[in-house]
Design a protein around this motif. Structure first.
Motif, PDB file in Angstrom:
ATOM      1  N   LEU A  27       0.835  -1.192   0.000  1.00 53.09           N
ATOM      2  CA  LEU A  27       0.000   0.000   0.000  1.00 53.09           C
ATOM      3  C   LEU A  27       0.875   1.249   0.000  1.00 53.09           C
ATOM      4  O   LEU A  27       2.100   1.179   0.159  1.00 53.09           O
ATOM      5  CB  LEU A  27      -0.937  -0.013   1.211  1.00 53.09           C
ATOM      6  CG  LEU A  27      -1.946  -1.169   1.203  1.00 53.09           C
ATOM      7  CD1 LEU A  27      -2.743  -1.195   2.498  1.00 53.09           C
ATOM      8  CD2 LEU A  27      -2.892  -1.066   0.017  1.00 53.09           C
ATOM      9  N   SER A  28       0.254   2.405  -0.151  1.00 50.31           N
ATOM     10  CA  SER A  28       1.001   3.643  -0.377  1.00 50.31           C
ATOM     11  C   SER A  28       1.702   4.132   0.883  1.00 50.31           C
ATOM     12  O   SER A  28       1.214   3.942   2.005  1.00 50.31           O
ATOM     13  CB  SER A  28       0.051   4.736  -0.873  1.00 50.31           C
ATOM     14  OG  SER A  28      -0.558   4.358  -2.083  1.00 50.31           O
ATOM     15  N   SER A  29       2.844   4.780   0.665  1.00 48.50           N
ATOM     16  CA  SER A  29       3.494   5.515   1.749  1.00 48.50           C
ATOM     17  C   SER A  29       2.739   6.816   1.983  1.00 48.50           C
ATOM     18  O   SER A  29       1.886   7.211   1.183  1.00 48.50           O
ATOM     19  CB  SER A  29       4.953   5.807   1.396  1.00 48.50           C
ATOM     20  OG  SER A  29       5.667   4.609   1.158  1.00 48.50           O
ATOM     21  N   TRP A  30       3.067   7.510   3.055  1.00 48.71           N
ATOM     22  CA  TRP A  30       2.368   8.741   3.408  1.00 48.71           C
ATOM     23  C   TRP A  30       3.214   9.951   3.051  1.00 48.71           C
ATOM     24  O   TRP A  30       4.440   9.914   3.075  1.00 48.71           O
ATOM     25  CB  TRP A  30       2.048   8.773   4.906  1.00 48.71           C
ATOM     26  CG  TRP A  30       1.254   7.603   5.393  1.00 48.71           C
ATOM     27  CD1 TRP A  30       0.473   6.771   4.652  1.00 48.71           C
ATOM     28  CD2 TRP A  30       1.171   7.129   6.739  1.00 48.71           C
ATOM     29  NE1 TRP A  30      -0.109   5.822   5.442  1.00 48.71           N
ATOM     30  CE2 TRP A  30       0.302   6.012   6.733  1.00 48.71           C
ATOM     31  CE3 TRP A  30       1.718   7.534   7.946  1.00 48.71           C
ATOM     32  CZ2 TRP A  30      -0.015   5.299   7.889  1.00 48.71           C
ATOM     33  CZ3 TRP A  30       1.407   6.838   9.112  1.00 48.71           C
ATOM     34  CH2 TRP A  30       0.551   5.736   9.072  1.00 48.71           C
ATOM     35  N   GLY A  31       2.522  11.044   2.755  1.00 48.10           N
ATOM     36  CA  GLY A  31       3.191  12.323   2.552  1.00 48.10           C
ATOM     37  C   GLY A  31       2.855  13.268   3.689  1.00 48.10           C
ATOM     38  O   GLY A  31       1.785  13.146   4.315  1.00 48.10           O
ATOM     39  N   VAL A  39      -1.300  14.741   6.944  1.00 45.24           N
ATOM     40  CA  VAL A  39      -0.848  13.470   6.379  1.00 45.24           C
ATOM     41  C   VAL A  39      -1.655  13.193   5.107  1.00 45.24           C
ATOM     42  O   VAL A  39      -2.890  13.203   5.130  1.00 45.24           O
ATOM     43  CB  VAL A  39      -1.026  12.319   7.387  1.00 45.24           C
ATOM     44  CG1 VAL A  39      -0.528  11.001   6.794  1.00 45.24           C
ATOM     45  CG2 VAL A  39      -0.299  12.620   8.687  1.00 45.24           C
ATOM     46  N   SER A  40      -0.955  12.966   4.003  1.00 48.03           N
ATOM     47  CA  SER A  40      -1.603  12.658   2.721  1.00 48.03           C
ATOM     48  C   SER A  40      -1.438  11.172   2.418  1.00 48.03           C
ATOM     49  O   SER A  40      -0.328  10.637   2.513  1.00 48.03           O
ATOM     50  CB  SER A  40      -0.983  13.483   1.587  1.00 48.03           C
ATOM     51  OG  SER A  40      -1.106  14.871   1.860  1.00 48.03           O
ATOM     52  N   VAL A  41      -2.541  10.517   2.067  1.00 43.87           N
ATOM     53  CA  VAL A  41      -2.536   9.082   1.783  1.00 43.87           C
ATOM     54  C   VAL A  41      -3.200   8.858   0.427  1.00 43.87           C
ATOM     55  O   VAL A  41      -4.333   9.299   0.205  1.00 43.87           O
ATOM     56  CB  VAL A  41      -3.284   8.283   2.876  1.00 43.87           C
ATOM     57  CG1 VAL A  41      -3.212   6.789   2.568  1.00 43.87           C
ATOM     58  CG2 VAL A  41      -2.715   8.580   4.249  1.00 43.87           C
ATOM     59  N   VAL A  42      -2.500   8.185  -0.470  1.00 44.36           N
ATOM     60  CA  VAL A  42      -3.066   7.846  -1.783  1.00 44.36           C
ATOM     61  C   VAL A  42      -3.727   6.472  -1.678  1.00 44.36           C
ATOM     62  O   VAL A  42      -3.072   5.477  -1.365  1.00 44.36           O
ATOM     63  CB  VAL A  42      -1.978   7.826  -2.869  1.00 44.36           C
ATOM     64  CG1 VAL A  42      -2.599   7.461  -4.220  1.00 44.36           C
ATOM     65  CG2 VAL A  42      -1.281   9.167  -2.949  1.00 44.36           C
TER      66      VAL A  42
END
Length: 403
Positions: free
Chosen positions: A370-374, A388-391
């Motif tokens: 799954l995606s890493s966070w920004g 926190v940004s999650v794709v």
């Protein structure tokens, strides 16, 4: 689907055991967990509550393969399709009856929260009745939430993902931890009937200001005056804030279990005696912050101390910042990772984000594909918060896609 089996993802130690099983089930990735309490002289390998969780996963899925080594220190898990309470696949008249063993030291929320994370992606509604001598409905020394906090602080957050219909959590019989923190003989039923293809993308960036505080004071097998004393002590700390406060009082009798006395084989004894307090603060933007404290299994804590401790814990949860309480952050971030292929954003306190629980979750999500966070600073200039940004991966509900 590829003819080649997926390679197992390897994890070590019992840390985040439940979370790793849930993420593996949601992504369909097989996992192996090794070195589970390898050097413990008395509790080698998987614990009773972990075995019980594996059995619960087997009941709500179809085709799952679970292998535990002879010593119990290694678990291989190959997830199947999340079928829910489908008749003929572990359910009886649409209800799965899951019995928790007497040796369980974890609260029933240890099973409820992972089950709620799976439920939106099930092929059919989930209806599970938790019973048996090991069901503890209160908060526990291990850090588990009470069922009241799950109902008032965790389940309402699913509405932010468009999951809000036919969800109910019933406490049929209350209980606190029994002797030495084991067992309680409570009874809880979870009905989760809203399944979706993909959760909506979440944007939760405005914590707002606290406008109301609600709570439940509960006691089992002890005088009702304990509730009044807890509520009065908590109000003494919270009233100066100047918000609307209402705490409900719930009094119930203690459950009985077989006494296992050879002299009286049909005799029964009381268990699950104690009291506790659950508080939830709601902000003007619908953000929730929770606190949960119960009397210790050994006793000796006056109700006033429990009330004050819970009130201080609630204030600390609010002061930690962000739009989500730390108890709900794993659920929020997991659903964001499973949502549609878009960027979701949530504002969290820096102290919340730096907790070991959240860091381990980020590593596990990445390990399972799954995606890493920004991360970025907040637009409001809040120094203690971060966005926190999650794709989302768009994995979603495979069962509904097949159907």
């Amino acid at each position: 689907m590829s003819d080649h089996p997926q390679k197992r993802v390897l994890f070590t130690t019992q840390k985040a055991f439940a979370s790793r099983l849930i993420l593996a089930t949601l992504t369909g990735r097989p996992i192996r967990i090794t070195r589970i309490r390898p050097s413990s002289p008395t509790n080698l390998g998987v614990a009773p509550h972990e075995i019980s969780l594996l059995r619960l996963l087997e009941a709500v899925t179809n085709g799952s393969m679970i292998e535990v080594s002879m010593t119990g220190t290694t678990v291989d898990y190959r997830p199947g399709l999340i079928t829910g309470s489908t008749q003929g696949l572990g359910a009886n008249r649409g209800v799965i009856r899951h019995e928790v063993p007497a040796a369980c030291t974890r609260g029933v929320s240890y099973f409820l929260i992972p089950l709620c994370q799976l439920a939106p992606f099930s092929k059919s509604p989930i209806n599970v009745l938790f019973s048996g001598p090991g069901v503890i409905t209160s908060a526990t020394p291990a850090g588990d939430l009470s069922v009241d906090s799950v109902r008032t602080a965790i389940l309402p957050l699913f509405a932010k993902f468009g999951i809000l219909k036919d969800i109910e959590l019933r406490i049929l019989r209350r209980s606190n931890p029994g002797s030495r923190g084991k067992g309680g003989a409570g009874e809880v039923q979870l009905v989760f009937g809203h399944q979706v293809r993909l959760p909506k993308t979440l944007h939760l960036l405005n914590p707002g200001r606290i406008k109301r505080i609600r709570g439940v004071a509960y006691c089992t097998g002890v005088p009702a005056s304990n509730n009044a004393r807890m509520i009065e002590a908590a109000r003494g700390i919270l009233n100066p804030i100047g918000v609307d406060i209402y705490v409900f009082s719930d009094v119930s009798s203690a459950p009985y279990i077989p006494s296992n006395d050879k002299a009286n084989p049909t005799g029964k004894t009381k268990t699950g005696i104690g009291f506790g307090l659950s508080l939830v603060a709601e902000s003007s933007t619908g953000c929730l912050y929770s606190a949960d404290v119960a009397s210790p299994p050994s006793g000796g804590a006056p109700p006033e101390d429990i009330g004050q401790q819970c009130a201080h814990q609630l204030l600390e949860s609010v002061a930690a910042g962000g739009a989500v309480s730390i108890a709900a952050v794993p659920t929020i971030l997991t659903l964001m990772s499973m949502s549609s292929e878009d960027v979701g954003r949530v504002q969290l306190g820096k102290n919340v984000l730096s907790a070991d629980l959240i860091i381990d979750l980020a590593r596990d999500l990445k390990a399972l594909g799954l995606s890493s966070w920004g991360f970025r600073e907040t637009s409001s200039g809040e120094e203690n918060d971060i966005v926190v940004s999650v794709v989302g991966k768009g994995v979603g509900n495979v069962g509904r896609k097949i159907a």
